[in-house]
Write a protein that holds these residues in place. Structure first.
Motif: not given
Length: 363
Positions: A312-319, A322-327
């Motif tokens: 779930v944490v990794e999914s949040y990072v990916k989301k 995708g919104k434009g935030f730097a990883e």
């Protein structure tokens, strides 16, 4: 002669001042009554509701009656899903709810809700405030956040026992937002049922469980209809609850009123943290009285819950990327939350604040 004239002038000024003080114009200049409305979805008997009512009363006292707050508990003014919008539009001046009632609107603040294994309710309350104060998400710029607070870590409260992850297969669990993402990752179905409708849904078999803390066994009487509680620390999430005003409304308040509200907000931040932590004990005791079985997972079973949380944490990072935030920025939020949560647990140990969950030192 000049001295006599100056004395007459001074006397005139003093008389004018006295007239203004007792006249309607003078009274208005001294302190115009400010009427505010506060909304909260918790029912009046709930500890959260009582504590917010006390805050409203203290604001009136602190401002010597200059501010009057009409309090609307139990969702009588705004339902939880409408609270943030209602505060923004001025339907309520102060609102209490949590961000998942407007899922997706505050994605940065959602990081604080991720399954990061907060040990206790006290830690969860502190971390919400510290995360917000450090990163100040722009998504909340329209609001004056008086303080954040949070429920104690969520537990699986179910009608059938959950002793391993596989037991959740086919179950429907009440869990909105990111908490729902965790439930899905565990193989169950997540239902966004309103908390006020959850008891009926459980009793009628519409859902099989709810993902909430011990206190709900008593506050919402879940202990009457669900007889099993599974404690799995890796998925013990907490909702970011807020007490907020519209920034426009707050900015229009006189400086002395702002000062009074800010001072009280600092006090009530800690009162709410202690309250959320404390109400877990009677909730757990009520469950025991109702014959609820408490199950704590460990070892290989806990590792499976941890794997679901990590996904779930990794999914949040990916989301968020995708919104434009730097990883790197997103992972920085998560790293901060984990590190600070561990530090706060040590502070809790030092102050000997006891909780129903967490390591032995705080139980």
């Amino acid at each position: 002669m000049m001295k006599h004239r100056n004395l007459l002038t001074l006397a005139g000024i003093l008389c004018l001042g006295m007239l203004l003080a007792v006249s309607p114009l003078g009274a208005q200049a001294q302190a115009k009554t400010i009427n505010l409305k506060a909304s909260n979805f918790f029912p009046p008997p709930a500890s959260q509701s009582k504590l917010l009512a006390q805050f409203c009363a203290d604001v009136e006292t602190r401002t010597n009656g200059q501010v009057k707050i009409k309090y609307f508990p139990g969702g009588s003014l705004l339902k939880p899903t409408a609270t943030m919008k209602g505060v923004e539009k001025g339907i309520a001046d102060i609102g209490l709810a949590h961000i998942e009632y407007t899922a997706g609107r505050f994605p940065v603040m959602e990081a604080a809700e991720l399954p990061l294994g907060y040990a206790t309710g006290w830690v969860a309350n502190q971390i919400m405030n510290e995360f917000y104060n450090k990163f100040m998400p722009k998504e909340l710029d329209k609001f004056k956040i008086l303080w954040w607070h949070a429920n104690a870590p969520a537990l699986l409260i179910t009608k059938k026992p959950v002793r391993k992850v596989e037991d959740l297969k086919g179950m429907t669990i009440r869990a909105p937002g990111i908490m729902g993402d965790v439930i899905k990752q565990l193989g169950a179905v997540a239902a966004p049922t309103s908390i006020m409708e959850t008891y009926d849904a459980l009793s009628k078999g519409v859902i099989d469980g709810v993902f909430t803390p011990f206190e709900t066994l008593r506050t919402f009487k879940f202990g009457e209809v669900a007889k099993y509680v599974t404690v799995a620390r890796p998925i013990g999430q907490s909702y970011p609850f807020f007490v907020a005003m519209s920034k426009k409304k707050y900015d229009k308040l006189p400086p002395n009123v702002q000062l009074a509200i800010d001072g009280l907000a600092g006090q009530y931040r800690e009162r709410f943290a202690l309250m959320w932590n404390a109400i877990e004990f009677p909730g757990k005791a009520f469950g025991a009285k109702m014959g609820v079985e408490y199950i704590e997972v460990s070892g290989a079973v806990e590792a499976k819950f941890q794997a679901a949380a990590d996904a779930v944490v990794e999914s949040y990072v990916k989301k968020m990327t995708g919104k434009g935030f730097a990883e790197a920025e997103v992972r920085g939020w998560i790293s901060y939350l984990k590190k600070r949560a561990d530090e706060l647990l040590e502070i809790q140990k030092f102050y000997q604040i006891k909780s129903t969950v967490g390591p032995p030192e705080v139980r």
